[in-house]
Design an enzyme around this catalytic site. Structure first.
Site, mmCIF file in Angstrom:
data_model
loop_
_atom_site.group_PDB
_atom_site.id
_atom_site.type_symbol
_atom_site.label_atom_id
_atom_site.label_comp_id
_atom_site.label_asym_id
_atom_site.label_seq_id
_atom_site.Cartn_x
_atom_site.Cartn_y
_atom_site.Cartn_z
ATOM 1 N N GLN A 192 0.864 -1.194 0.000
ATOM 2 C CA GLN A 192 0.000 0.000 0.000
ATOM 3 C C GLN A 192 0.898 1.240 0.000
ATOM 4 O O GLN A 192 1.552 1.539 1.000
ATOM 5 C CB GLN A 192 -0.854 -0.043 1.271
ATOM 6 N N GLU B 101 -4.782 8.881 17.995
ATOM 7 C CA GLU B 101 -5.307 10.259 18.122
ATOM 8 C C GLU B 101 -6.330 10.520 17.014
ATOM 9 O O GLU B 101 -7.388 11.116 17.258
ATOM 10 C CB GLU B 101 -4.157 11.281 18.030
ATOM 11 N N GLU C 296 -8.827 -1.220 5.941
ATOM 12 C CA GLU C 296 -7.653 -1.488 6.780
ATOM 13 C C GLU C 296 -8.061 -1.513 8.256
ATOM 14 O O GLU C 296 -7.641 -2.378 9.011
ATOM 15 C CB GLU C 296 -6.603 -0.394 6.522
#
Ligand SMILES: Cc1cc2nc3c(=O)[nH]c(=O)nc-3n(C[C@H](O)[C@H](O)[C@H](O)COP(=O)(O)OP(=O)(O)OC[C@H]3O[C@@H](n4cnc5c(N)ncnc54)[C@H](O)[C@@H]3O)c2cc1C
Length: 370
Positions: free
Chosen positions: A119, A352, A236
């Site tokens: 990827q 985050e 993913e």
């Protein structure tokens, strides 16, 4: 016999390629040969790409069967597939956005392990903020493309046959992006492995110097790359979330190591029970999420990815308590897991970023400053 019994018997009786071990979502270069042979074996026995629709060679497997397969593979110490990138990311994305020709060409080769994919999204200046990628895709008068730029943290790029590339084909922002299929043997591609703190080199820098791609190597339409990229990232997160079902095995290994080192006291037992409860809750959440949420870029999978990666990290960190001073002396898997545990909270979108998605899209809190 139940599906789980079938899988357990297949795993117990089928010869494994030499050197095969449970190497995680992507193989190191030393794992690729065994991983490819294993994927072919899975395909021959109908266990490859269980989640794909039948028309594309999958099994349309139920959530419960997918979980049973992943759990039994983890118990048997084998990977559930060659790599997550081809079967979990590229396959579904080509089914959603690719041309019929791309699907016919690539899907069978992903399914039986002939092609290993990587990827090519992150760049030195674009990770969390992927819409900032600067790798250029310049259209030529004959309709082909020339690609110039650099990617980084590309897992398995040193062994991959093909890459899914996010590049800027137009102006700034998400509307100027396109996604391409890149044969990694093309002229102009240089791959440089990066050494990690656990001693492995699973990811790489990739330099693209005037790499030529044909017009039919665009996935979807030029300029629609952001939709394709978002779908890839959603896949993913879903795939990384699925790792939850293999974590009972990690807990069992932790308990065995602690007992062997005489460190299974009440306090560690409490931690192990807490970890077991977390994994159990995640497994239920995973099953519910993939049953209820049909949009792979939905915020639900961000929550799942957040829970899974932080639990993986915390279980891995318990390795220190289980081994005690032996953690400093021994070259052993629990130490390795401790070192890679923290990477889980970065790859596939950092914790985050997942918390921001959770706050804005699920809890409806005010948008974070951009
Ligand atoms: C093991 C591993 C394998 C990987 N494999 C691949 C791969 O195969 N292909 C690929 O393309 N990429 C891969 N990556 C890269 C991964 O996707 C990026 O590392 C990730 O998206 C974070 O980007 P960054 O490293 O540029 O960090 P940055 O985006 O620079 O972030 C740095 C820090 O700032 C924080 N931060 C950034 N923006 C915000 C914000 N808006 N709000 C709050 N905090 C913020 C982040 O959470 C982080 O803590 C891999 C990474 C790892 C660790």
């Amino acid at each position: 016999m139940s599906f789980r019994d079938d899988v357990a018997s297949f795993l117990a009786t089928t010869p494994r390629p030499e050197g095969l071990h449970d190497y995680g979502p992507t193989p190191a270069s030393s794992d690729v040969a065994a991983g490819r042979r294993w994927q072919r074996t899975l395909a021959e026995h109908g266990y490859a790409c269980l989640h794909w629709p039948r028309e594309h060679g999958g099994s349309d497997a139920s959530v419960a069967d997918q979980a049973a397969f992943a759990e039994e593979c983890a118990r048997a110490g084998v990977p559930r597939q060659l790599s997550m990138v081809g079967p979990d990311l590229v396959g579904p994305v080509l089914m959603g956005f690719g041309s019929r020709t791309q699907q016919d060409l690539h899907l069978p080769r992903i399914r039986d392990g002939r092609d290993l994919w990587c990827q090519l999204f992150s760049e030195p200046g674009a990770g969390s903020d992927l819409a900032a990628v600067t790798t250029r895709a310049i259209r030529q008068p004959d309709g082909s493309w020339r690609i110039r730029g650099q990617k980084v943290w590309t897992s398995a790029a040193d062994s991959a046959d093909l890459g899914l590339l996010l590049a800027r084909s137009g102006g700034p922002g998400p509307g100027g992006l396109s996604v391409f299929v890149v044969p990694m043997a093309n002229q102009g591609i240089t791959v440089r492995p990066l050494r990690q703190m656990d001693g492995e080199s699973k990811f790489n820098e990739v330099f693209l110097d005037d790499v030529v791609l044909h017009a039919d190597q665009v996935v979807g339409t030029p300029g629609a790359g952001w939709q394709v990229a978002k779908a890839t990232l959603g896949r993913e997160r879903l795939s990384l979330g699925a790792n939850a079902v293999g974590m009972f095995e990690s807990i069992a290994e932790l308990e065995t190591a602690a007992a062997e080192h005489g460190r299974l006291d009440d306090s560690l037992r409490d931690e192990i029970v807490k970890a077991w409860i977390r994994v159990w809750l995640m497994r239920v959440t995973w099953e519910r999420a993939i049953e209820e949420e049909t949009d792979p870029s939905g915020a639900t999978f961000s929550v799942l990815k957040l829970l899974t990666s932080e639990t993986y990290r915390d279980i891995a960190d318990l390795g220190g308590a289980a081994l005690g001073p032996a953690a400093l002396e021994e070259e052993q898997p629990l130490v390795k897991r401790m070192l890679v545990g923290h990477a889980q909270t970065i790859l596939g979108g950092t914790s985050e970023i997942q918390r921001t998605i959770l706050a804005e899209r699920i809890l409806g809190l005010p948008r974070a400053p951009r």
